[in-house]
Motif scaffolding. Structure first.
Motif, PDB file in Angstrom:
ATOM      1  N   ASN A   2       8.989  -2.135  -0.784  1.00 21.02           N
ATOM      2  CA  ASN A   2       8.335  -3.396  -1.064  1.00 21.02           C
ATOM      3  C   ASN A   2       7.498  -3.802   0.148  1.00 21.02           C
ATOM      4  O   ASN A   2       7.434  -3.085   1.140  1.00 21.02           O
ATOM      5  CB  ASN A   2       9.337  -4.485  -1.452  1.00 21.02           C
ATOM      6  CG  ASN A   2      10.343  -4.776  -0.341  1.00 21.02           C
ATOM      7  OD1 ASN A   2      10.030  -4.686   0.842  1.00 21.02           O
ATOM      8  ND2 ASN A   2      11.548  -5.135  -0.731  1.00 21.02           N
ATOM      9  N   ILE A   3       6.862  -4.970   0.066  1.00 20.46           N
ATOM     10  CA  ILE A   3       5.923  -5.349   1.121  1.00 20.46           C
ATOM     11  C   ILE A   3       6.545  -6.285   2.146  1.00 20.46           C
ATOM     12  O   ILE A   3       5.817  -6.900   2.945  1.00 20.46           O
ATOM     13  CB  ILE A   3       4.653  -5.980   0.527  1.00 20.46           C
ATOM     14  CG1 ILE A   3       4.985  -7.297  -0.169  1.00 20.46           C
ATOM     15  CG2 ILE A   3       3.945  -5.023  -0.403  1.00 20.46           C
ATOM     16  CD1 ILE A   3       3.747  -8.122  -0.465  1.00 20.46           C
ATOM     17  N   THR A   4       7.884  -6.390   2.157  1.00 20.59           N
ATOM     18  CA  THR A   4       8.549  -7.286   3.099  1.00 20.59           C
ATOM     19  C   THR A   4       8.085  -7.066   4.526  1.00 20.59           C
ATOM     20  O   THR A   4       7.789  -8.010   5.259  1.00 20.59           O
ATOM     21  CB  THR A   4      10.079  -7.102   3.019  1.00 20.59           C
ATOM     22  OG1 THR A   4      10.515  -7.405   1.692  1.00 20.59           O
ATOM     23  CG2 THR A   4      10.785  -8.021   3.997  1.00 20.59           C
ATOM     24  N   ASP A  74       4.461 -11.988  -4.173  1.00 23.52           N
ATOM     25  CA  ASP A  74       5.768 -12.313  -3.606  1.00 23.52           C
ATOM     26  C   ASP A  74       6.062 -11.401  -2.419  1.00 23.52           C
ATOM     27  O   ASP A  74       5.736 -10.202  -2.433  1.00 23.52           O
ATOM     28  CB  ASP A  74       6.853 -12.150  -4.667  1.00 23.52           C
ATOM     29  CG  ASP A  74       8.198 -12.634  -4.168  1.00 23.52           C
ATOM     30  OD1 ASP A  74       8.951 -11.804  -3.606  1.00 23.52           O
ATOM     31  OD2 ASP A  74       8.514 -13.828  -4.328  1.00 23.52           O
ATOM     32  N   ARG A  75       6.688 -11.951  -1.383  1.00 20.78           N
ATOM     33  CA  ARG A  75       6.950 -11.173  -0.177  1.00 20.78           C
ATOM     34  C   ARG A  75       7.819  -9.950  -0.448  1.00 20.78           C
ATOM     35  O   ARG A  75       7.752  -8.948   0.282  1.00 20.78           O
ATOM     36  CB  ARG A  75       7.617 -12.061   0.886  1.00 20.78           C
ATOM     37  CG  ARG A  75       7.764 -11.348   2.229  1.00 20.78           C
ATOM     38  CD  ARG A  75       8.498 -12.200   3.238  1.00 20.78           C
ATOM     39  NE  ARG A  75       8.769 -11.423   4.446  1.00 20.78           N
ATOM     40  CZ  ARG A  75       9.559 -11.819   5.422  1.00 20.78           C
ATOM     41  NH1 ARG A  75      10.161 -12.994   5.342  1.00 20.78           N
ATOM     42  NH2 ARG A  75       9.759 -11.051   6.486  1.00 20.78           N
ATOM     43  N   HIS A  76       8.629  -9.993  -1.494  1.00 23.24           N
ATOM     44  CA  HIS A  76       9.520  -8.882  -1.797  1.00 23.24           C
ATOM     45  C   HIS A  76       9.001  -8.022  -2.951  1.00 23.24           C
ATOM     46  O   HIS A  76       9.754  -7.236  -3.526  1.00 23.24           O
ATOM     47  CB  HIS A  76      10.921  -9.418  -2.107  1.00 23.24           C
ATOM     48  CG  HIS A  76      11.490 -10.256  -1.001  1.00 23.24           C
ATOM     49  ND1 HIS A  76      11.984  -9.712   0.163  1.00 23.24           N
ATOM     50  CD2 HIS A  76      11.598 -11.609  -0.873  1.00 23.24           C
ATOM     51  CE1 HIS A  76      12.394 -10.687   0.963  1.00 23.24           C
ATOM     52  NE2 HIS A  76      12.160 -11.846   0.366  1.00 23.24           N
ATOM     53  N   VAL A  79       5.527  -2.345  -3.581  1.00 25.17           N
ATOM     54  CA  VAL A  79       4.218  -2.027  -3.027  1.00 25.17           C
ATOM     55  C   VAL A  79       3.251  -1.542  -4.103  1.00 25.17           C
ATOM     56  O   VAL A  79       2.039  -1.803  -4.033  1.00 25.17           O
ATOM     57  CB  VAL A  79       4.344  -0.983  -1.881  1.00 25.17           C
ATOM     58  CG1 VAL A  79       4.740   0.383  -2.424  1.00 25.17           C
ATOM     59  CG2 VAL A  79       3.038  -0.898  -1.103  1.00 25.17           C
ATOM     60  N   ARG A  80       3.763  -0.866  -5.125  1.00 25.34           N
ATOM     61  CA  ARG A  80       2.886  -0.408  -6.211  1.00 25.34           C
ATOM     62  C   ARG A  80       2.295  -1.594  -6.974  1.00 25.34           C
ATOM     63  O   ARG A  80       1.111  -1.610  -7.319  1.00 25.34           O
ATOM     64  CB  ARG A  80       3.649   0.500  -7.174  1.00 25.34           C
ATOM     65  CG  ARG A  80       4.009   1.864  -6.599  1.00 25.34           C
ATOM     66  CD  ARG A  80       4.814   2.678  -7.596  1.00 25.34           C
ATOM     67  NE  ARG A  80       5.149   3.983  -7.070  1.00 25.34           N
ATOM     68  CZ  ARG A  80       4.406   5.068  -7.210  1.00 25.34           C
ATOM     69  NH1 ARG A  80       3.265   4.990  -7.869  1.00 25.34           N
ATOM     70  NH2 ARG A  80       4.783   6.219  -6.693  1.00 25.34           N
ATOM     71  N   GLU A  81       3.140  -2.587  -7.250  1.00 25.72           N
ATOM     72  CA  GLU A  81       2.658  -3.754  -7.975  1.00 25.72           C
ATOM     73  C   GLU A  81       1.705  -4.572  -7.109  1.00 25.72           C
ATOM     74  O   GLU A  81       0.719  -5.118  -7.592  1.00 25.72           O
ATOM     75  CB  GLU A  81       3.837  -4.615  -8.430  1.00 25.72           C
ATOM     76  CG  GLU A  81       3.454  -5.808  -9.296  1.00 25.72           C
ATOM     77  CD  GLU A  81       2.721  -5.427 -10.576  1.00 25.72           C
ATOM     78  OE1 GLU A  81       1.961  -6.275 -11.086  1.00 25.72           O
ATOM     79  OE2 GLU A  81       2.902  -4.289 -11.063  1.00 25.72           O
ATOM     80  N   PHE A  97       3.726 -15.061  -0.691  1.00 24.10           N
ATOM     81  CA  PHE A  97       4.614 -16.223  -0.774  1.00 24.10           C
ATOM     82  C   PHE A  97       6.073 -15.782  -0.718  1.00 24.10           C
ATOM     83  O   PHE A  97       6.432 -14.710  -1.211  1.00 24.10           O
ATOM     84  CB  PHE A  97       4.370 -16.998  -2.066  1.00 24.10           C
ATOM     85  CG  PHE A  97       3.128 -17.845  -2.044  1.00 24.10           C
ATOM     86  CD1 PHE A  97       3.212 -19.217  -1.851  1.00 24.10           C
ATOM     87  CD2 PHE A  97       1.866 -17.283  -2.205  1.00 24.10           C
ATOM     88  CE1 PHE A  97       2.082 -20.012  -1.817  1.00 24.10           C
ATOM     89  CE2 PHE A  97       0.724 -18.056  -2.180  1.00 24.10           C
ATOM     90  CZ  PHE A  97       0.828 -19.433  -1.989  1.00 24.10           C
ATOM     91  N   GLU A  98       6.894 -16.631  -0.133  1.00 21.19           N
ATOM     92  CA  GLU A  98       8.340 -16.464  -0.192  1.00 21.19           C
ATOM     93  C   GLU A  98       8.850 -17.679  -0.944  1.00 21.19           C
ATOM     94  O   GLU A  98       8.938 -18.777  -0.388  1.00 21.19           O
ATOM     95  CB  GLU A  98       8.953 -16.387   1.201  1.00 21.19           C
ATOM     96  CG  GLU A  98      10.416 -15.974   1.176  1.00 21.19           C
ATOM     97  CD  GLU A  98      10.828 -15.278   2.460  1.00 21.19           C
ATOM     98  OE1 GLU A  98      11.757 -14.444   2.391  1.00 21.19           O
ATOM     99  OE2 GLU A  98      10.242 -15.558   3.512  1.00 21.19           O
TER     100      GLU A  98
END
Length: 381
Positions: A2-4, A74-76, A79-81, A97-98
């Protein structure tokens, strides 16, 4: 993934009414990754680095005029989405956003840097665009601008009109920088004569050369590194390093789009500038494309990309649009494009062209099959 850890809180938030002169000053002083525009404390859009630096708008222009609408991520988010959302929003940077709290921004480059080691399994030939619009070296700047607008692209390979060999490339950024440089030399005021002179200049005077290129056999991680090293967002693809004919184009957006390819049974579809769909729905787009493909042959579509581009021209309030449909299939790429007033009209014109092109592919395949049968019969004699 994910993009966290990919998203960054390194951004600047400005009010929609803030003037560009002050925003430029902030940007130069703080050098953030992106600018988020808010109105009454609520997110409304983004301004990218190049978008701000290269803008020719006056310093007293409001941020709301320059900003682009971008999806909230969303921060979580996977990565594909996140990649899909950037592609479909046709933006290079988006707010992260978180919950309801604005955390930061994520950009195309952030994602590509993070996944670079995983791109060695994909080749340029898997993702390049083969439907390339080019221009001859004797074309004038005015003709270049018209081609860029007409086809909704940001770069044009410049080719030798006799041999077809690649000799340069011109981008929208080249045009903006050329005009800005001329502005600084000539000053403000009535520039109509200067503008006419610039439009009559040959593209040879402002194209970039030599051109940074790639070949279809190269891995995507290698060409993305090359893009970063040369500070460009796309490369011209030639058949071989020694063969400088234009074979295609590969861009950072193509790479980002490849991250969203799936192995699922149903067709994966991306729609760039999805906000322009109006009366169309994603489901109708998918159904229409599937019907065309299934009508003529069992072609396995791995990915479909539909791009809408809005022109300034309008008819009774409805804007002229260009729609481009590109299918990545187990039999290569096939596409179609067309223009119409409104997204639905443009889509159906492009769909009709796609149908004709799919039929042509079927004819080629049928010819090859017939040729194979003939050769087998001759071998039996």
């Amino acid at each position: 993934m994910n993009i966290t850890d990919i998203a960054t809180p390194d951004f600047v938030a400005v009010d929609a009414g803030k003037r560009l002169g002050k925003i430029r000053a902030i940007f130069e002083r703080e050098n953030p990754r992106g600018i988020v525009v808010t109105e009454d404390g609520d997110y409304t859009g983004v301004i990218g680095e190049k978008q701000l630096v290269r803008s020719r708008m006056e310093d007293d222009t409001k941020a709301s005029v320059v900003m682009k609408s971008a999806p909230r991520i969303d921060r979580h988010e996977d990565v594909r989405e996140a990649a899909r959302m950037l592609v479909e929003g046709d933006v290079k940077v988006a707010p992260v956003f978180e919950g309801e709290q604005l955390y930061g921004v994520v950009s195309t480059d952030d994602i590509l840097h993070a996944v670079l080691d995983n791109l060695d399994a994909i080749t340029v030939g898997d993702i390049l665009t083969t439907d390339v619009v080019s221009v001859g070296e004797q074309a004038h700047v005015g003709q270049v601008i018209n081609k860029l607008r007409e086809h909704g692209v940001s770069r044009l390979p410049v080719v030798d009109e006799d041999t077809g060999s690649l000799i340069g490339i011109v981008t929208t950024h080249d045009l903006v920088e050329f005009v800005v440089r001329d502005d600084s030399r000539q000053g403000r005021g009535d520039r109509r004569g200067d503008l006419d002179r610039m439009l009559d200049l040959p593209v040879y005077d402002l194209m970039s050369d030599p051109v940074v290129t790639a070949t279809p056999a190269e891995t995507v991680d290698a060409v993305v590194e090359r893009m970063f090293d040369n500070d460009v967002s796309g490369l011209v693809v030639t058949p071989e390093a020694s063969d400088q004919r234009v074979h295609g184009i590969v861009t950072k957006t193509d790479v980002l789009r490849a991250l969203t390819f799936t192995e699922e049974e149903h067709m994966d579809v991306q729609i760039t500038n999805v906000r322009l769909l109006e009366t169309l729905t994603r489901e109708e787009v998918v159904e229409s494309i599937t019907a065309v493909v299934d009508k003529y042959q069992k072609m396995q579509v791995l990915h479909a990309h539909v791009r809408f581009h809005e022109h300034k021209e309008k008819l009774r309030g409805t804007p002229l649009m260009r729609c481009q449909i590109r299918l990545r299939t187990n039999r290569g790429q096939v596409g179609g494009s067309g223009e119409g007033y409104g997204a639905e009209h443009a889509f159906h014109v492009a769909l009709d062209k796609l149908e004709r092109n799919v039929l042509e592919v079927k004819g080629v395949n049928a010819d090859e099959k017939q040729r194979g049968q003939l050769l087998r019969k001759l071998g039996e004699l």
